[in-house]
Design a protein around this motif. Structure first.
Motif, PDB file in Angstrom:
ATOM      1  N   ASN A  22       0.826  -1.208   0.000  1.00 17.68           N
ATOM      2  CA  ASN A  22       0.000   0.000   0.000  1.00 17.68           C
ATOM      3  C   ASN A  22       0.855   1.250   0.000  1.00 17.68           C
ATOM      4  N   ARG A  45       1.131   4.229  -2.754  1.00 17.74           N
ATOM      5  CA  ARG A  45       0.968   5.622  -2.350  1.00 17.74           C
ATOM      6  C   ARG A  45       2.153   6.467  -2.806  1.00 17.74           C
ATOM      7  N   LEU A  59       1.880   7.089  -6.437  1.00 23.09           N
ATOM      8  CA  LEU A  59       0.887   8.124  -6.747  1.00 23.09           C
ATOM      9  C   LEU A  59       1.428   9.511  -6.411  1.00 23.09           C
ATOM     10  N   GLU A  60       2.124   9.595  -5.285  1.00 22.76           N
ATOM     11  CA  GLU A  60       2.721  10.886  -4.905  1.00 22.76           C
ATOM     12  C   GLU A  60       3.715  11.343  -5.966  1.00 22.76           C
ATOM     13  N   ARG A 119       3.738  10.526  -9.099  1.00 23.42           N
ATOM     14  CA  ARG A 119       3.006  10.904 -10.333  1.00 23.42           C
ATOM     15  C   ARG A 119       2.389  12.293 -10.200  1.00 23.42           C
ATOM     16  N   LEU A 120       1.873  12.573  -8.998  1.00 28.85           N
ATOM     17  CA  LEU A 120       1.289  13.900  -8.778  1.00 28.85           C
ATOM     18  C   LEU A 120       2.347  14.999  -8.897  1.00 28.85           C
ATOM     19  N   ARG A 121       3.512  14.715  -8.317  1.00 26.95           N
ATOM     20  CA  ARG A 121       4.588  15.718  -8.364  1.00 26.95           C
ATOM     21  C   ARG A 121       5.094  15.920  -9.789  1.00 26.95           C
ATOM     22  N   LEU A 167       3.294  15.894 -12.473  1.00 26.52           N
ATOM     23  CA  LEU A 167       2.293  16.456 -13.396  1.00 26.52           C
ATOM     24  C   LEU A 167       2.797  17.757 -14.019  1.00 26.52           C
ATOM     25  N   PRO A 168       2.574  17.951 -15.314  1.00 26.63           N
ATOM     26  CA  PRO A 168       3.027  19.202 -15.939  1.00 26.63           C
ATOM     27  C   PRO A 168       2.213  20.377 -15.396  1.00 26.63           C
ATOM     28  N   PRO A 169       2.872  21.493 -15.129  1.00 23.55           N
ATOM     29  CA  PRO A 169       2.139  22.647 -14.588  1.00 23.55           C
ATOM     30  C   PRO A 169       1.205  23.266 -15.628  1.00 23.55           C
TER      31      PRO A 169
END
Lengths: 138, 187
Positions: A2, A6, A9-10, A12-14, A16-18
């Motif tokens: 898990n 997590r 996912l963290e 991938r979020l970081r 992300l293109p602005p």
């Protein structure tokens, strides 16, 4: 497991293109800067300081009034007074008012008195009014 | 998003001194981050632009009273978040937001930045899932992962204890993972 998901996912979020910033937004923001910026309101602090000073003044006045009304007047003796204190065995000036029994002797032009001594009867120090009490008892 | 402390202090000193150049520096350093935060919160480009302008207008009003206890970026994020909350509360804008969100439900890709298309399906799905989250979940995630604020800084922005913020981020992350799970299976 898990935790791994997590972390993934963290990450991938970081990654992300602005989002794109619209053209002209910076220019509009720069154009909307006021010519004169408001200054810090110093009058508020002055009012606060004034209020605190007034409260402190009231407290001091109340303390002075209380001291004057409810305490015995007291002052420190000056060096001059301390130096000129008469010796205990020397005649004391009448102005000091320490002559409850009126045992004053006048010597020359000066009003002097002898130091007060309790009358001694036997080995017991007798009070001056002992005789009166004895007379009353008899 | 944060500016080094020394630069921040110098900038604050110049701003308090009323230097116009310092105001321009503040705008250039932070306007993009403020806009992106508002875009992620509102999912509406024109509204995000308006709120960015309102954010800086309020910053000029309050700059004299800014005591420098937090970074300028955090302070601006706090103002921006307050503007977003005010906009949601405002009945006119709230209605517009609701209508906008209804429209977005049909096409969840509309607010994603153009770069997402180039970045690929994964980023697009991630943006879409983020947009489906509730505001209360999306705000801490955006502030932490997209804007790069620490838990303590987010706590200042949201006016909540840092522990609560950490818990909210964790919960929001779990909900986002749950939203992404079916899409991952489908892929």
């Amino acid at each position: 497991m898990n935790t791994d998901k997590r972390s993934d996912l963290e990450a991938r979020l970081r990654a992300l293109p602005p989002a794109t910033v619209p053209d002209g937004l910076e220019e509009r923001l720069l154009a909307s800067i006021p010519a004169v910026l408001p200054k810090r309101d110093r009058s508020l602090w002055l009012r606060r300081i004034g209020t605190m000073a007034a409260a402190a003044g009231l407290l001091v006045a109340a303390w002075l009034w209380y001291r004057a009304a409810f305490t015995v007047p007291f002052r420190l003796a000056s060096i001059h007074e301390l130096v000129n204190v008469p010796a205990p065995t020397a005649p004391v000036d009448l102005d000091l008012g320490l002559d409850p029994l009126g045992q004053v002797a006048r010597v020359g032009a000066h009003e002097l008195r002898h130091p007060f001594e309790w009358p001694v009867r036997g080995s017991i120090i007798a009070h001056p009014r002992d005789g009166v009490i004895d007379a009353l008892l008899e | 998003v944060s500016v080094p402390e020394a630069s921040d202090r110098r900038l604050i000193r110049d701003l308090r001194g009323g230097k116009h150049a310092a105001c321009a520096d503040l705008v250039r350093a932070h306007y993009a981050a403020v806009y992106r935060l508002l875009l992620h919160l509102t999912r509406d480009v024109p509204l995000a632009e308006d709120l960015t302008q309102e954010t800086f207008a309020m910053a000029w009003q309050r700059i004299a009273d800014f005591e420098g206890r937090s970074a300028l970026a955090t302070w601006l994020h706090r103002i921006a978040y307050g503007k977003f909350v005010d906009a949601c509360r405002s009945s006119r804008r709230h209605t517009a937001l609701v209508e906008h969100l209804k429209g977005e439900a049909a096409d969840s890709r509309s607010a994603a930045p153009p770069e997402v298309a180039e970045a690929g399906d994964e980023a697009r799905h991630l943006y879409a899932a983020l947009e489906r989250l509730e505001d209360d979940d999306r705000a801490p995630l955006v502030l932490h992962y997209l804007q790069g604020l620490s838990y303590r800084e987010i706590a200042e922005v949201l006016d909540e204890p840092a522990g609560t913020v950490k818990w909210r981020v964790s919960q929001a992350l779990e909900r986002l993972r749950a939203l992404l799970a079916p899409e991952v299976k489908r892929l």
